[in-house]
Write a protein that holds these residues in place. Structure first.
Motif, PDB file in Angstrom:
ATOM      1  N   PRO A   1       1.055  -0.907  -0.159  1.00  0.00           N
ATOM      2  CA  PRO A   1       0.331  -0.140   0.408  1.00  0.00           C
ATOM      3  C   PRO A   1       1.171   1.547  -0.038  1.00  0.00           C
ATOM      4  O   PRO A   1       1.670   1.345   0.325  1.00  0.00           O
ATOM      5  CB  PRO A   1      -0.781  -0.254   1.342  1.00  0.00           C
ATOM      6  CG  PRO A   1       0.363  -0.937   2.375  1.00  0.00           C
ATOM      7  CD  PRO A   1       0.883  -1.972   1.456  1.00  0.00           C
ATOM      8  N   ASP A   2      -0.176   2.481   0.086  1.00  0.00           N
ATOM      9  CA  ASP A   2       1.142   3.944  -0.059  1.00  0.00           C
ATOM     10  C   ASP A   2       1.506   4.080   0.924  1.00  0.00           C
ATOM     11  O   ASP A   2       2.903   4.421   0.586  1.00  0.00           O
ATOM     12  CB  ASP A   2      -0.502   4.829  -1.073  1.00  0.00           C
ATOM     13  CG  ASP A   2       0.771   6.400  -0.797  1.00  0.00           C
ATOM     14  OD1 ASP A   2       0.560   6.582  -1.916  1.00  0.00           O
ATOM     15  OD2 ASP A   2       0.099   6.951   0.198  1.00  0.00           O
ATOM     16  N   GLU A   3       0.612   4.113   2.096  1.00  0.00           N
ATOM     17  CA  GLU A   3       1.221   4.093   3.336  1.00  0.00           C
ATOM     18  C   GLU A   3       2.527   3.457   3.553  1.00  0.00           C
ATOM     19  O   GLU A   3       3.704   4.260   4.029  1.00  0.00           O
ATOM     20  CB  GLU A   3       0.374   4.701   4.126  1.00  0.00           C
ATOM     21  CG  GLU A   3      -0.728   4.611   4.322  1.00  0.00           C
ATOM     22  CD  GLU A   3      -2.101   4.124   3.693  1.00  0.00           C
ATOM     23  OE1 GLU A   3      -1.914   3.257   2.600  1.00  0.00           O
ATOM     24  OE2 GLU A   3      -3.429   4.714   3.329  1.00  0.00           O
ATOM     25  N   GLU A   4       2.559   2.566   3.196  1.00  0.00           N
ATOM     26  CA  GLU A   4       4.116   2.244   3.613  1.00  0.00           C
ATOM     27  C   GLU A   4       5.446   1.875   2.529  1.00  0.00           C
ATOM     28  O   GLU A   4       6.372   2.280   3.188  1.00  0.00           O
ATOM     29  CB  GLU A   4       3.752   0.745   4.020  1.00  0.00           C
ATOM     30  CG  GLU A   4       2.656  -0.409   5.277  1.00  0.00           C
ATOM     31  CD  GLU A   4       2.880   0.208   6.157  1.00  0.00           C
ATOM     32  OE1 GLU A   4       4.505  -0.766   6.803  1.00  0.00           O
ATOM     33  OE2 GLU A   4       3.052   1.276   6.595  1.00  0.00           O
ATOM     34  N   ILE A   5       4.569   2.263   1.665  1.00  0.00           N
ATOM     35  CA  ILE A   5       5.355   2.638   0.624  1.00  0.00           C
ATOM     36  C   ILE A   5       6.189   3.921   0.938  1.00  0.00           C
ATOM     37  O   ILE A   5       7.776   4.108   0.883  1.00  0.00           O
ATOM     38  CB  ILE A   5       5.279   1.732  -0.848  1.00  0.00           C
ATOM     39  CG1 ILE A   5       4.707   0.755  -1.472  1.00  0.00           C
ATOM     40  CG2 ILE A   5       6.289   2.730  -1.901  1.00  0.00           C
ATOM     41  CD1 ILE A   5       4.494   0.580  -2.373  1.00  0.00           C
ATOM     42  N   GLN A   6       5.585   4.773   1.454  1.00  0.00           N
ATOM     43  CA  GLN A   6       6.492   6.012   1.720  1.00  0.00           C
ATOM     44  C   GLN A   6       6.757   5.688   2.418  1.00  0.00           C
ATOM     45  O   GLN A   6       8.138   7.175   2.526  1.00  0.00           O
ATOM     46  CB  GLN A   6       5.024   7.723   1.721  1.00  0.00           C
ATOM     47  CG  GLN A   6       4.096   7.805   0.077  1.00  0.00           C
ATOM     48  CD  GLN A   6       3.428   8.744   0.789  1.00  0.00           C
ATOM     49  OE1 GLN A   6       3.606   9.460   1.189  1.00  0.00           O
ATOM     50  NE2 GLN A   6       1.524   8.307   0.392  1.00  0.00           N
ATOM     51  N   ARG A   7       6.424   4.907   3.937  1.00  0.00           N
ATOM     52  CA  ARG A   7       7.465   4.815   5.004  1.00  0.00           C
ATOM     53  C   ARG A   7       8.383   4.901   4.225  1.00  0.00           C
ATOM     54  O   ARG A   7       9.869   5.351   5.017  1.00  0.00           O
ATOM     55  CB  ARG A   7       6.453   4.515   5.950  1.00  0.00           C
ATOM     56  CG  ARG A   7       7.719   4.302   7.060  1.00  0.00           C
ATOM     57  CD  ARG A   7       6.276   3.721   8.662  1.00  0.00           C
ATOM     58  NE  ARG A   7       6.235   1.968   7.532  1.00  0.00           N
ATOM     59  CZ  ARG A   7       6.945   1.300   8.146  1.00  0.00           C
ATOM     60  NH1 ARG A   7       8.711   1.709   8.047  1.00  0.00           N
ATOM     61  NH2 ARG A   7       6.857   0.146   7.174  1.00  0.00           N
ATOM     62  N   ILE A   8       8.388   3.695   3.970  1.00  0.00           N
ATOM     63  CA  ILE A   8       9.831   2.986   3.769  1.00  0.00           C
ATOM     64  C   ILE A   8      10.923   4.026   2.728  1.00  0.00           C
ATOM     65  O   ILE A   8      12.167   3.882   2.766  1.00  0.00           O
ATOM     66  CB  ILE A   8       9.293   1.276   2.844  1.00  0.00           C
ATOM     67  CG1 ILE A   8       9.170   0.780   3.802  1.00  0.00           C
ATOM     68  CG2 ILE A   8      10.983   0.899   2.821  1.00  0.00           C
ATOM     69  CD1 ILE A   8       8.089  -0.975   3.669  1.00  0.00           C
ATOM     70  N   THR A   9      10.515   3.584   1.912  1.00  0.00           N
ATOM     71  CA  THR A   9      11.013   4.980   0.737  1.00  0.00           C
ATOM     72  C   THR A   9      11.606   6.309   1.211  1.00  0.00           C
ATOM     73  O   THR A   9      12.396   6.823   0.635  1.00  0.00           O
ATOM     74  CB  THR A   9      10.688   5.193  -1.065  1.00  0.00           C
ATOM     75  OG1 THR A   9       9.467   5.525  -0.685  1.00  0.00           O
ATOM     76  CG2 THR A   9      10.321   2.944  -0.956  1.00  0.00           C
ATOM     77  N   GLY A  10      10.090   6.426   2.015  1.00  0.00           N
ATOM     78  CA  GLY A  10      10.710   8.534   2.841  1.00  0.00           C
ATOM     79  C   GLY A  10      10.217   9.366   1.035  1.00  0.00           C
ATOM     80  O   GLY A  10      10.942  10.435   1.259  1.00  0.00           O
ATOM     81  N   LYS A  11       9.599   8.828   0.260  1.00  0.00           N
ATOM     82  CA  LYS A  11       8.821   9.682  -1.594  1.00  0.00           C
ATOM     83  C   LYS A  11       7.440   9.422  -1.231  1.00  0.00           C
ATOM     84  O   LYS A  11       7.512   8.392  -1.469  1.00  0.00           O
ATOM     85  CB  LYS A  11      10.018   9.133  -1.896  1.00  0.00           C
ATOM     86  CG  LYS A  11      11.681   9.351  -2.147  1.00  0.00           C
ATOM     87  CD  LYS A  11      12.315   9.129  -2.907  1.00  0.00           C
ATOM     88  CE  LYS A  11      14.105   9.671  -3.038  1.00  0.00           C
ATOM     89  NZ  LYS A  11      13.953  11.106  -3.064  1.00  0.00           N
ATOM     90  N   ASN A  12       6.948  10.213  -1.465  1.00  0.00           N
ATOM     91  CA  ASN A  12       6.223   9.840  -2.592  1.00  0.00           C
ATOM     92  C   ASN A  12       5.750   9.925  -3.901  1.00  0.00           C
ATOM     93  O   ASN A  12       6.770   9.612  -4.787  1.00  0.00           O
ATOM     94  CB  ASN A  12       5.113  10.779  -1.983  1.00  0.00           C
ATOM     95  CG  ASN A  12       5.381  12.059  -2.494  1.00  0.00           C
ATOM     96  OD1 ASN A  12       5.634  12.419  -4.060  1.00  0.00           O
ATOM     97  ND2 ASN A  12       4.738  13.341  -1.777  1.00  0.00           N
ATOM     98  N   VAL A  13       4.627   9.367  -4.763  1.00  0.00           N
ATOM     99  CA  VAL A  13       4.487   9.202  -6.394  1.00  0.00           C
ATOM    100  C   VAL A  13       5.204  10.550  -6.642  1.00  0.00           C
ATOM    101  O   VAL A  13       6.071  10.671  -8.168  1.00  0.00           O
ATOM    102  CB  VAL A  13       3.737   8.720  -6.790  1.00  0.00           C
ATOM    103  CG1 VAL A  13       3.024   9.357  -8.037  1.00  0.00           C
ATOM    104  CG2 VAL A  13       2.635   7.584  -5.883  1.00  0.00           C
ATOM    105  N   PHE A  14       4.840  11.669  -5.964  1.00  0.00           N
ATOM    106  CA  PHE A  14       4.990  13.054  -7.299  1.00  0.00           C
ATOM    107  C   PHE A  14       6.949  12.888  -7.409  1.00  0.00           C
ATOM    108  O   PHE A  14       7.413  13.650  -8.167  1.00  0.00           O
ATOM    109  CB  PHE A  14       4.699  14.688  -7.165  1.00  0.00           C
ATOM    110  CG  PHE A  14       2.760  14.050  -6.884  1.00  0.00           C
ATOM    111  CD1 PHE A  14       2.479  14.723  -7.858  1.00  0.00           C
ATOM    112  CD2 PHE A  14       1.738  13.963  -5.336  1.00  0.00           C
ATOM    113  CE1 PHE A  14       1.795  14.732  -8.714  1.00  0.00           C
ATOM    114  CE2 PHE A  14       0.535  13.961  -5.992  1.00  0.00           C
ATOM    115  CZ  PHE A  14       0.496  14.666  -7.256  1.00  0.00           C
TER     116      PHE A  14
END
Length: 274
Positions: free
Chosen positions: A173-186
Motif C-alpha cells: 500500500p501507499d502509506e507503507e511505501i512512502q514510509r519505507i522509501t521516504g518519497k511519494n509518487v510525485f
C-alpha cells in the motif's frame, strides 16, 4: 474546547443523514463519527468518513444542523486488529476459513518479484481517495460524481512473495511505501533517475525485490474462497535480526514445476485485477 471541521458524507449515509435532518426542528445536532480521515481542502481542515475501524470515536458539533436524537444505522466493514504475534506461513494463510475474513494476520516473506507490467500508482480523487477514471479526456470520480482537475497519486506496488511453503501475490500500500522509501509518487515521477525514456520502471521500487519483510495482510472474502490469489498488505516491517538458534525453512527451488504453476496463476490474477 470547541473546534469547527467540515465533514463530507457519501452515498447511502449522506442520503440517510439528509432525511433525518429534514424531520427535526431542533437547533443543534451531535454526530458521532466512528472513524475518519482528516485532510485539507481549499486550505481548510475537512473530515472524510471511513468505515473501516470502530476503535476511536470523534465528536463534532455542527451548529448549522438541528439536533436529532434518532440514531442512523450504518453497515460497517470492520477490520479486526491482529489477534496475536504469530507469524503464519503462506501455506497456512491459503487454508484460512471464513472466520478469518477482514482480519489481519502476519507472515514473513521474501519479495520474489516486483511486477513491472502493472501500474505502480493510481490516480485518485482529492476528496474521497477513490481511483478516478478518464472520461472524455477528463478525470472523473464515480464516487463523488464530479470531475477532478488534478488528481492525487497513490502507490500500488504489485509483488509476488514467497516463503518455504509457497507463493502469494501481495499489493503493497501507499502509506507503507512512502514510509519505507521516504518519497511519494510525485517525488519519484519527477525524478529523472527514477522515471525517463531509458528507465522502464522506478529503480527505487524495483529495489524491493529480494528483500525480506514481515507483512500484515488483510484477508479478503475472495482470498478465503480461493478465487483470488492476490492479498492486500496493511503493514510492512523489516524482520528482527535472526538469532543463532533460528533455523530457516528450506527454500523451494524456483525452477520446480509446481512453483512455476503457482507463479503463473498469480501473474494472471494480477493482470485480471489491476
Amino acid at each position: 474546547m470547541c473546534c469547527e471541521l467540515r465533514v463530507t458524507f457519501f452515498n447511502e449515509l449522506a442520503e440517510q443523514l439528509e432525511k433525518q435532518l429534514k424531520h427535526t426542528a431542533e437547533e443543534q445536532v451531535t454526530i458521532i463519527i466512528a472513524s475518519a480521515k482528516v485532510n485539507q481542502h481549499e486550505g481548510k481542515n475537512s473530515v472524510r468518513w471511513i468505515i473501516t475501524h470502530c476503535h476511536v470515536i470523534y465528536l463534532f458539533r455542527l451548529a448549522a444542523f438541528p439536533l436529532n436524537t434518532t440514531s442512523i444505522t450504518v453497515e460497517e466493514e470492520y477490520i479486526e486488529e491482529v489477534i496475536d504475534d504469530k507469524i503464519y506461513t503462506i501455506s497456512e494463510i491459503k487454508k484460512f476459513t471464513a472466520q478469518c475474513i477482514q482480519k489481519k494476520y502476519k507472515c514473513q516473506v521474501s519479495v520474489k518479484k516486483v511486477e513491472e507490467k502493472t501500474n505502480w500508482y493510481d490516480n485518485v480523487c482529492t476528496s474521497c481517495d477513490e481511483e478516478v477514471n478518464i472520461v472524455e479526456g477528463r478525470y472523473k470520480c464515480d464516487n463523488c460524481k464530479r470531475n477532478i482537475p488534478f488528481p492525487d497519486k497513490r502507490f500500488r506496488l504489485a509483488t509476488v512473495c514467497n516463503d518455504s511453503t509457497g507463493y502469494l501475490g501481495i499489493v503493497f500500500p501507499d502509506e507503507e511505501i512512502q514510509r519505507i522509501t521516504g518519497k511519494n509518487v510525485f517525488d519519484i515521477e519527477n525524478d529523472s533517475t527514477q522515471v525517463g525514456d531509458s528507465i522502464s520502471f522506478p529503480p527505487l521500487l524495483k529495489a524491493f525485490e529480494k528483500k525480506e519483510f514481515i507483512v500484515t495482510l488483510i484477508i479478503g472474502e475472495t482470498n478465503v474462497h480461493n478465487s483470488c490469489n492476490v492479498y492486500l498488505a496493511h503493514a510492512i516491517d523489516e524482520p528482527p535480526e535472526m538469532l543463532g538458534d533460528h533455523v530457516p525453512g528450506e527454500v523451494v527451488p524456483a525452477n520446480s514445476k509446481q512453483d512455476s504453476i503457482s507463479m503463473v496463476s498469480i501473474y494472471y490474477t494480477f493482470f485480471y485485477l489491476i
